[in-house]
Design an enzyme around this catalytic site. Structure first.
Site, PDB file in Angstrom:
ATOM      1  N   ASN A   9      43.959  40.654  -8.763  1.00 12.22           N
ATOM      2  CA  ASN A   9      42.870  40.426  -7.807  1.00 12.22           C
ATOM      3  C   ASN A   9      43.417  39.477  -6.751  1.00 12.22           C
ATOM      4  OD1 ASN A   9      40.604  39.754  -6.385  1.00 12.22           O
ATOM      5  ND2 ASN A   9      39.564  38.698  -8.076  1.00 12.22           N
ATOM      6  N   TRP A  10      43.730  40.046  -5.599  1.00  8.10           N
ATOM      7  CA  TRP A  10      44.356  39.232  -4.554  1.00  8.10           C
ATOM      8  C   TRP A  10      43.359  38.272  -3.897  1.00  8.10           C
ATOM      9  CZ3 TRP A  10      48.083  42.737  -1.160  1.00  8.10           C
ATOM     10  CH2 TRP A  10      49.163  43.132  -1.947  1.00  8.10           C
ATOM     11  N   LYS A  11      42.076  38.493  -4.120  1.00 10.33           N
ATOM     12  CA  LYS A  11      41.025  37.700  -3.459  1.00 10.33           C
ATOM     13  C   LYS A  11      41.250  37.750  -1.933  1.00 10.33           C
ATOM     14  CE  LYS A  11      40.535  35.205  -7.721  1.00 10.33           C
ATOM     15  NZ  LYS A  11      40.166  33.996  -8.442  1.00 10.33           N
ATOM     16  N   HIS A  94      32.326  39.652  -9.570  1.00 12.23           N
ATOM     17  CA  HIS A  94      33.244  38.536  -9.832  1.00 12.23           C
ATOM     18  C   HIS A  94      32.470  37.223  -9.705  1.00 12.23           C
ATOM     19  CE1 HIS A  94      36.517  35.695  -9.362  1.00 12.23           C
ATOM     20  NE2 HIS A  94      37.296  36.607  -9.920  1.00 12.23           N
ATOM     21  N   GLU A  96      33.119  34.549  -8.312  1.00  8.82           N
ATOM     22  CA  GLU A  96      33.096  33.971  -6.961  1.00  8.82           C
ATOM     23  C   GLU A  96      32.033  34.650  -6.102  1.00  8.82           C
ATOM     24  OE1 GLU A  96      37.297  34.471  -6.299  1.00  8.82           O
ATOM     25  OE2 GLU A  96      37.682  32.906  -7.790  1.00  8.82           O
ATOM     26  N   GLU A 166      35.782  36.756 -17.725  1.00  8.45           N
ATOM     27  CA  GLU A 166      36.441  35.688 -16.979  1.00  8.45           C
ATOM     28  C   GLU A 166      35.633  34.395 -17.105  1.00  8.45           C
ATOM     29  OE1 GLU A 166      39.288  37.440 -13.795  1.00  8.45           O
ATOM     30  OE2 GLU A 166      37.392  36.912 -12.869  1.00  8.45           O
ATOM     31  N   GLY A 172      41.630  29.902 -11.812  1.00  7.93           N
ATOM     32  CA  GLY A 172      42.345  29.096 -10.824  1.00  7.93           C
ATOM     33  C   GLY A 172      42.552  27.644 -11.242  1.00  7.93           C
ATOM     34  N   SER A 212      43.559  32.250 -15.264  1.00  6.58           N
ATOM     35  CA  SER A 212      44.877  31.607 -15.408  1.00  6.58           C
ATOM     36  C   SER A 212      45.825  32.380 -16.328  1.00  6.58           C
ATOM     37  CB  SER A 212      44.720  30.149 -15.882  1.00  6.58           C
ATOM     38  OG  SER A 212      43.960  29.416 -14.930  1.00  6.58           O
ATOM     39  N   GLY A 233      44.486  36.552 -10.927  1.00  9.24           N
ATOM     40  CA  GLY A 233      44.390  36.065  -9.555  1.00  9.24           C
ATOM     41  C   GLY A 233      45.741  35.561  -9.080  1.00  9.24           C
ATOM     42  N   GLY A 234      45.942  34.238  -9.169  1.00 12.53           N
ATOM     43  CA  GLY A 234      47.136  33.574  -8.623  1.00 12.53           C
ATOM     44  C   GLY A 234      48.463  34.262  -8.940  1.00 12.53           C
TER      45      GLY A 234
HETATM   46  P1  13P Z   1      43.419  33.129 -11.689  1.00 17.88           P
HETATM   47  O1  13P Z   1      44.333  34.083 -12.416  1.00 17.88           O
HETATM   48  O2  13P Z   1      43.997  32.609 -10.416  1.00 17.88           O
HETATM   49  O3  13P Z   1      42.888  32.077 -12.598  1.00 17.88           O
HETATM   50  O4  13P Z   1      42.139  34.003 -11.224  1.00 17.88           O
HETATM   51  C1  13P Z   1      41.459  34.767 -12.148  1.00 17.88           C
HETATM   52  C2  13P Z   1      40.517  35.648 -11.433  1.00 17.88           C
HETATM   53  O5  13P Z   1      39.518  35.202 -10.890  1.00 17.88           O
HETATM   54  C3  13P Z   1      40.819  37.087 -11.389  1.00 17.88           C
HETATM   55  O6  13P Z   1      39.726  37.822 -10.943  1.00 17.88           O
END
Ligand code: 13P
Length: 255
Positions: A9-11, A94, A96, A166, A172, A212, A233-234
């Site tokens: 997930n590149w956000k 998600h 967020e 999640e 993050g 993470s 994500g990251g």
């Molecule tokens: P991280 O892997 O950066 O913690 O993010 C997780 C995430 O929100 C994937 O959708």
């Protein structure tokens, strides 16, 4: 047998130019064919990402959609528009989006129906805050999120859906849920799906863990009974890390 699914997930990261560079780097890595690989990129990068990954086995997803096919919804994108581009997956609900854009279990349900109606594979996100876990309501809360997300969705559609657990406190933050915590919740999600449908249906729905996930913890997470993949994500923003996640089966465990 559920095929593992690792999705990045590149956000809100990567311009078209950066998308080209990152995907070219990923394509230089030999990726395991036993793992379904998905990149959920910003809307503006979808076309470039699809062109670059054609016939590579990597699938492209969006990070959101609107539940209507068209209409007066300024700034929104519909499943029809995503399908036209060749998008195959879409993340729904998600944390967020729930936190910053007021998405609710009801809108998640409407979006899930829209995605399934138009042939997109949804990745539905659920998860609790740290406060909710500390208050001991995390299991009930996530169960409730699943029941509401899948309201009025038939078993054939449910089978196509991917669920991502999640925990918000692990996103993050570098703080991963332990593999036992993640497996407990993913197991509860499967049990809830079994109570909504039946054992056959719940046993084919893939449940990912997200929060993470890194090359040094993926192997242990993926060894758990109820964890069928990761939403990342990251670590999906760096080709070498993402490659190591996809190739977790051959990755040295750092324990
Ligand atoms: P991280 O892997 O950066 O913690 O993010 C997780 C995430 O929100 C994937 O959708």
């Amino acid at each position: 047998m559920r095929k593992p699914i690792i999705a990045g997930n590149w956000k809100m990261n990567n311009t078209i130019e950066q998308t080209n560079d990152l995907i070219k780097e990923i394509l230089e890595i030999e990726l395991s064919g036993d793992v379904e690989t998905v990149l959920c990129v910003p809307y503006t990068s979808i076309q470039a990402a699809i062109e670059l990954t054609r016939e590579t086995g990597i699938k492209i997803g969006a990070q959101n959609l609107h539940w209507e096919k068209k209409g007066a919804y300024t700034g929104e994108i519909s499943s029809v528009m995503l399908k036209e581009l060749g998008t195959e997956y879409v993340i729904i609900g998600h944390s967020e989006r729930r936190q910053y854009f007021c998405e609710t279990d009801e809108t998640v349900n409407m979006k899930l129906k829209a995605a399934l109606n138009d042939g997109l594979i949804p990745i539905v996100c659920v998860g609790e805050t740290l406060g909710q876990r500390e208050d001991g309501i995390h299991l009930t809360l996530v169960k409730d999120q699943i029941v509401k997300a899948f309201k009025d969705i038939g078993s054939k559609d449910a089978e196509k859906t991917v669920v991502a657990y999640e925990p918000i406190w692990a996103i993050g933050t570098g703080k991963t849920a332990t593999s036992e915590q993640a497996n407990e919740m993913c197991g509860l999600i499967r049990k809830t799906l079994e109570s909504l449908y039946d054992k056959g249906t719940s046993s084919v729905i893939r449940v990912q863990y997200g929060g993470s996930v890194k090359p040094d913890n993926i192997k242990e997470l993926m060894s758990m009974e109820h964890i069928d993949g990761a939403l990342v994500g990251g670590a999906s923003l760096k080709a070498s890390d993402f490659g190591r996640l996809i190739n977790y089966k051959t990755e040295e465990a750092n324990v």
